[in-house]
Design a protein around this motif. Structure first.
Motif, PDB file in Angstrom:
ATOM      1  N   MET A  28       0.798  -1.249   0.011  1.00  0.00           N
ATOM      2  CA  MET A  28       0.013   0.006   0.239  1.00  0.00           C
ATOM      3  C   MET A  28       0.904   1.267   0.492  1.00  0.00           C
ATOM      4  O   MET A  28       2.269   1.488   0.717  1.00  0.00           O
ATOM      5  CB  MET A  28      -0.602  -0.327   0.918  1.00  0.00           C
ATOM      6  N   LYS A  29       0.504   2.113  -0.678  1.00  0.00           N
ATOM      7  CA  LYS A  29       0.838   3.351  -1.126  1.00  0.00           C
ATOM      8  C   LYS A  29       1.189   4.625   0.503  1.00  0.00           C
ATOM      9  O   LYS A  29      -0.195   4.670   0.346  1.00  0.00           O
ATOM     10  CB  LYS A  29       0.591   3.609  -2.519  1.00  0.00           C
ATOM     11  N   ARG A  30       1.639   5.131   0.801  1.00  0.00           N
ATOM     12  CA  ARG A  30       1.466   6.490   1.788  1.00  0.00           C
ATOM     13  C   ARG A  30       1.413   7.674   0.591  1.00  0.00           C
ATOM     14  O   ARG A  30       1.579   7.883   0.268  1.00  0.00           O
ATOM     15  CB  ARG A  30       3.404   6.668   2.296  1.00  0.00           C
ATOM     16  N   PRO A  31       0.744   8.327   1.723  1.00  0.00           N
ATOM     17  CA  PRO A  31      -0.400   8.979   0.803  1.00  0.00           C
ATOM     18  C   PRO A  31       0.901  10.501   1.004  1.00  0.00           C
ATOM     19  O   PRO A  31       1.981  10.377   1.556  1.00  0.00           O
ATOM     20  CB  PRO A  31      -1.177  10.005   1.887  1.00  0.00           C
ATOM     21  N   ASP A  32       0.898  10.854   0.008  1.00  0.00           N
ATOM     22  CA  ASP A  32       2.112  12.890  -0.840  1.00  0.00           C
ATOM     23  C   ASP A  32       2.055  13.305   0.731  1.00  0.00           C
ATOM     24  O   ASP A  32       3.722  13.402   1.016  1.00  0.00           O
ATOM     25  CB  ASP A  32       2.117  13.652  -1.717  1.00  0.00           C
ATOM     26  N   TYR A  33       1.426  13.617   1.431  1.00  0.00           N
ATOM     27  CA  TYR A  33       1.749  15.023   2.295  1.00  0.00           C
ATOM     28  C   TYR A  33       2.609  13.691   3.483  1.00  0.00           C
ATOM     29  O   TYR A  33       3.082  14.806   4.710  1.00  0.00           O
ATOM     30  CB  TYR A  33       0.396  14.785   3.500  1.00  0.00           C
ATOM     31  N   VAL A  34       2.319  12.634   3.724  1.00  0.00           N
ATOM     32  CA  VAL A  34       3.477  11.756   4.726  1.00  0.00           C
ATOM     33  C   VAL A  34       5.092  11.590   4.729  1.00  0.00           C
ATOM     34  O   VAL A  34       5.620  12.207   5.548  1.00  0.00           O
ATOM     35  CB  VAL A  34       3.447  10.439   5.289  1.00  0.00           C
ATOM     36  N   ASN A  35       5.104  11.634   2.989  1.00  0.00           N
ATOM     37  CA  ASN A  35       6.778  11.877   2.346  1.00  0.00           C
ATOM     38  C   ASN A  35       6.855  12.741   2.793  1.00  0.00           C
ATOM     39  O   ASN A  35       8.113  13.184   3.208  1.00  0.00           O
ATOM     40  CB  ASN A  35       6.513  11.203   1.038  1.00  0.00           C
ATOM     41  N   ASN A  36       5.947  14.078   2.384  1.00  0.00           N
ATOM     42  CA  ASN A  36       6.457  15.265   2.513  1.00  0.00           C
ATOM     43  C   ASN A  36       6.527  16.085   4.121  1.00  0.00           C
ATOM     44  O   ASN A  36       7.902  17.126   4.561  1.00  0.00           O
ATOM     45  CB  ASN A  36       5.754  16.749   2.075  1.00  0.00           C
ATOM     46  N   SER A  37       6.198  15.329   5.066  1.00  0.00           N
ATOM     47  CA  SER A  37       5.723  15.709   6.855  1.00  0.00           C
ATOM     48  C   SER A  37       7.834  14.666   7.081  1.00  0.00           C
ATOM     49  O   SER A  37       8.330  16.097   7.631  1.00  0.00           O
ATOM     50  CB  SER A  37       5.320  15.433   6.793  1.00  0.00           C
ATOM     51  N   VAL A  38       7.972  13.508   6.965  1.00  0.00           N
ATOM     52  CA  VAL A  38       8.877  13.309   7.372  1.00  0.00           C
ATOM     53  C   VAL A  38      10.081  14.233   6.533  1.00  0.00           C
ATOM     54  O   VAL A  38      11.108  14.210   7.365  1.00  0.00           O
ATOM     55  CB  VAL A  38       8.732  11.426   6.521  1.00  0.00           C
ATOM     56  N   LEU A  43      13.428  15.636   8.638  1.00  0.00           N
ATOM     57  CA  LEU A  43      14.964  15.545   8.562  1.00  0.00           C
ATOM     58  C   LEU A  43      15.409  16.450   8.133  1.00  0.00           C
ATOM     59  O   LEU A  43      16.571  16.435   8.316  1.00  0.00           O
ATOM     60  CB  LEU A  43      14.776  14.215   7.280  1.00  0.00           C
ATOM     61  N   ALA A  44      14.724  17.032   6.715  1.00  0.00           N
ATOM     62  CA  ALA A  44      15.520  18.476   6.427  1.00  0.00           C
ATOM     63  C   ALA A  44      16.309  19.501   7.778  1.00  0.00           C
ATOM     64  O   ALA A  44      17.213  20.059   7.964  1.00  0.00           O
ATOM     65  CB  ALA A  44      14.981  19.431   5.291  1.00  0.00           C
ATOM     66  N   GLU A  45      14.585  19.071   8.405  1.00  0.00           N
ATOM     67  CA  GLU A  45      15.236  20.759   9.606  1.00  0.00           C
ATOM     68  C   GLU A  45      16.099  20.023  10.590  1.00  0.00           C
ATOM     69  O   GLU A  45      17.090  20.890  11.014  1.00  0.00           O
ATOM     70  CB  GLU A  45      13.960  20.692  10.671  1.00  0.00           C
ATOM     71  N   GLU A  46      16.302  18.385  11.345  1.00  0.00           N
ATOM     72  CA  GLU A  46      17.297  18.039  12.037  1.00  0.00           C
ATOM     73  C   GLU A  46      18.121  18.014  11.062  1.00  0.00           C
ATOM     74  O   GLU A  46      20.066  18.507  12.024  1.00  0.00           O
ATOM     75  CB  GLU A  46      16.284  16.700  11.898  1.00  0.00           C
ATOM     76  N   VAL A  47      18.662  18.064  10.365  1.00  0.00           N
ATOM     77  CA  VAL A  47      19.638  17.913   9.326  1.00  0.00           C
ATOM     78  C   VAL A  47      20.260  19.614   9.212  1.00  0.00           C
ATOM     79  O   VAL A  47      21.970  19.494   9.707  1.00  0.00           O
ATOM     80  CB  VAL A  47      20.303  17.906   8.046  1.00  0.00           C
ATOM     81  N   THR A  48      19.271  19.948   9.076  1.00  0.00           N
ATOM     82  CA  THR A  48      19.975  21.545   9.270  1.00  0.00           C
ATOM     83  C   THR A  48      20.564  22.225  10.340  1.00  0.00           C
ATOM     84  O   THR A  48      20.829  22.747  11.427  1.00  0.00           O
ATOM     85  CB  THR A  48      18.497  22.934   8.515  1.00  0.00           C
ATOM     86  N   ARG A  49      19.334  21.742  11.901  1.00  0.00           N
ATOM     87  CA  ARG A  49      20.317  21.690  13.436  1.00  0.00           C
ATOM     88  C   ARG A  49      21.362  21.716  13.662  1.00  0.00           C
ATOM     89  O   ARG A  49      22.213  22.370  13.936  1.00  0.00           O
ATOM     90  CB  ARG A  49      18.926  21.336  14.371  1.00  0.00           C
ATOM     91  N   LEU A  50      21.825  20.257  12.840  1.00  0.00           N
ATOM     92  CA  LEU A  50      22.626  19.694  13.403  1.00  0.00           C
ATOM     93  C   LEU A  50      24.231  20.631  12.924  1.00  0.00           C
ATOM     94  O   LEU A  50      25.182  20.688  12.953  1.00  0.00           O
ATOM     95  CB  LEU A  50      22.987  18.007  12.997  1.00  0.00           C
ATOM     96  N   PHE A  51      23.795  20.443  11.256  1.00  0.00           N
ATOM     97  CA  PHE A  51      24.924  21.334  11.199  1.00  0.00           C
ATOM     98  C   PHE A  51      25.404  23.125  11.319  1.00  0.00           C
ATOM     99  O   PHE A  51      26.554  23.243  11.696  1.00  0.00           O
ATOM    100  CB  PHE A  51      24.710  21.928   9.546  1.00  0.00           C
ATOM    101  N   MET A  52      24.411  23.597  11.956  1.00  0.00           N
ATOM    102  CA  MET A  52      24.483  24.567  12.480  1.00  0.00           C
ATOM    103  C   MET A  52      24.726  24.537  13.873  1.00  0.00           C
ATOM    104  O   MET A  52      25.980  25.502  14.409  1.00  0.00           O
ATOM    105  CB  MET A  52      23.273  25.831  12.209  1.00  0.00           C
ATOM    106  N   ALA A  53      24.255  23.943  14.807  1.00  0.00           N
ATOM    107  CA  ALA A  53      25.368  23.023  16.404  1.00  0.00           C
ATOM    108  C   ALA A  53      26.869  23.506  15.453  1.00  0.00           C
ATOM    109  O   ALA A  53      27.755  23.757  16.423  1.00  0.00           O
ATOM    110  CB  ALA A  53      24.408  21.810  16.730  1.00  0.00           C
ATOM    111  N   MET A  54      27.106  22.334  14.833  1.00  0.00           N
ATOM    112  CA  MET A  54      28.266  21.949  14.477  1.00  0.00           C
ATOM    113  C   MET A  54      29.394  23.383  14.102  1.00  0.00           C
ATOM    114  O   MET A  54      30.180  23.731  14.443  1.00  0.00           O
ATOM    115  CB  MET A  54      28.868  20.491  13.082  1.00  0.00           C
TER     116      MET A  54
END
Length: 139
Positions: free
Chosen positions: A1-11, A15-26
């Motif tokens: 079964m395929k997930r709805p697009d809004y679920v994938n975009n949310s994830v 992920l993008a927010e977490e990577v950005t936060r880690l990058f800025m902290a480093m």
């Protein structure tokens, strides 16, 4: 079964927010490390106003008029800024090799502050030993 697009975009967004936060902290960590290394007395790193301002809130500072700093003796400046308690203490430390101007050890008690000593035309970093520092903002 395929997930709805809004679920994938949310994830993906999370992920993008977490990577950005880690990058800025480093990035902040590396900038702090660079500033700390640059401000170590005797360090070979060329000081600039940005490096000094990077740690200025963590160490004592004062503001003095340009005319009061230019052509002043380092011994007098060390006392007038509150870095050292007396001229005799400043001279004693100087003879022991523990008085620094912008990370450069000063050996002469006749050292006069020149325009070329003022970092980017607005700051001086005085050090008495390795841990006692004073940022002098020039106004």
């Amino acid at each position: 079964m395929k997930r709805p697009d809004y679920v994938n975009n949310s994830v993906q967004r999370q992920l993008a927010e977490e990577v950005t936060r880690l990058f800025m902290a480093m990035r902040g960590f590396w900038e702090a490390l660079k500033a700390t290394e640059a401000l170590r007395p005797g360090a070979e790193t060329q000081l600039d106003a940005e490096a000094i301002e990077g740690i200025a809130e963590d160490i004592p500072s004062c503001s003095l008029a340009y005319e009061r700093v230019l052509n002043a003796s380092l011994v007098d400046l060390s006392v007038s800024t509150g870095l050292l308690a007396s001229k005799s203490a400043a001279r004693r430390l100087l003879k022991q090799g523990g008085l620094y101007l912008n990370n450069r050890r000063i050996d002469s008690d006749g050292k006069i502050i020149e325009a070329s000593d003022i970092v980017d035309g607005k700051l001086l970093l005085l050090s008495a030993g390795k841990k006692n520092k004073m940022v002098v903002r020039i106004s």
